[in-house]
Scaffold this active site. Structure first.
Site, PDB file in Angstrom:
ATOM      1  N   CYS A  95     -54.632-158.144 -98.192  1.00  0.00           N
ATOM      2  CA  CYS A  95     -54.331-156.904 -97.483  1.00  0.00           C
ATOM      3  C   CYS A  95     -55.573-156.524 -96.690  1.00  0.00           C
ATOM      4  O   CYS A  95     -56.546-157.279 -96.664  1.00  0.00           O
ATOM      5  CB  CYS A  95     -53.875-155.789 -98.431  1.00  0.00           C
ATOM      6  SG  CYS A  95     -55.156-155.122 -99.518  1.00  0.00           S
ATOM      7  N   ARG A 102     -53.007-152.929-102.001  1.00  0.00           N
ATOM      8  CA  ARG A 102     -51.804-153.756-102.062  1.00  0.00           C
ATOM      9  C   ARG A 102     -52.056-155.171-102.578  1.00  0.00           C
ATOM     10  O   ARG A 102     -51.302-155.666-103.423  1.00  0.00           O
ATOM     11  CB  ARG A 102     -51.128-153.808-100.687  1.00  0.00           C
ATOM     12  CG  ARG A 102     -50.643-152.447-100.217  1.00  0.00           C
ATOM     13  CD  ARG A 102     -50.185-152.477 -98.768  1.00  0.00           C
ATOM     14  NE  ARG A 102     -51.320-152.816 -97.909  1.00  0.00           N
ATOM     15  CZ  ARG A 102     -51.218-153.183 -96.637  1.00  0.00           C
ATOM     16  NH1 ARG A 102     -50.025-153.269 -96.065  1.00  0.00           N
ATOM     17  NH2 ARG A 102     -52.295-153.473 -95.928  1.00  0.00           N
ATOM     18  N   ASP A 117     -47.807-146.663 -99.613  1.00  0.00           N
ATOM     19  CA  ASP A 117     -47.026-145.490 -99.998  1.00  0.00           C
ATOM     20  C   ASP A 117     -47.879-144.562-100.853  1.00  0.00           C
ATOM     21  O   ASP A 117     -47.977-144.745-102.057  1.00  0.00           O
ATOM     22  CB  ASP A 117     -45.787-145.970-100.763  1.00  0.00           C
ATOM     23  CG  ASP A 117     -44.995-144.868-101.403  1.00  0.00           C
ATOM     24  OD1 ASP A 117     -45.113-143.708-100.977  1.00  0.00           O
ATOM     25  OD2 ASP A 117     -44.247-145.166-102.353  1.00  0.00           O
TER      26      ASP A 117
END
Length: 146
Positions: free
Chosen positions: A8, A14, A121
């Site tokens: 990432c 991530r 998120d």
């Protein structure tokens, strides 16, 4: 030995989440896997993002101390698969590694037939975790075929 590198942007969110999720999924067969993660951009060696760590704890995914690192050209020859979290990572990794002559660089969600990025998120990382889990489960199935 199956060698997988997740990538990432900064290697604090991530990609380490994917690393630890896949390590849990293969725990019974861990000696047959080398699973690591790296950043596609320069990094100052940061720790695992606390929100990601909290989500891993909530999902009972064990994790260890993590220090971010950037991918190197040597990683291309060292790993069988280089799995990126978003399309920007793919371009950055190809630039660092001098292309992708062996076809090792893939988007994680491509393993579930989706050419889309894993989201960052911030709302508890539920969507990030869900997509990473789906991608990792599908990735594992590709090894069953070999």
């Amino acid at each position: 030995m199956k060698k997988i590198l997740f990538v990432c942007s900064g290697n604090t969110g991530r990609s380490p989440m994917a690393e630890f999720v896949l390590k849990k999924l293969v725990a019974q067969d861990a000696e047959n896997f080398l699973i690591e993660s790296a950043a596609s951009k320069p990094t100052d060696g940061g720790d695992l993002h606390e929100g990601i760590a909290a989500k891993l704890r909530a999902e009972n995914i064990p994790y260890t101390k993590h220090t971010a690192r950037q991918i190197t050209p040597e990683d291309y020859s060292r790993f069988d698969k280089i799995i990126c979290m978003d399309s920007g990572n793919i371009e950055q990794v190809k630039k660092i590694c001098g292309g992708d002559p062996a076809g090792k660089i893939k988007l994680l969600l491509s393993f579930v037939g989706e050419e889309k990025d894993i989201p960052w998120d911030k709302n508890g990382f539920a969507k990030t975790y869900e997509d990473i889990l789906r991608g990792c489960q599908a990735l594992l199935k590709t090894f069953d075929k070999n």
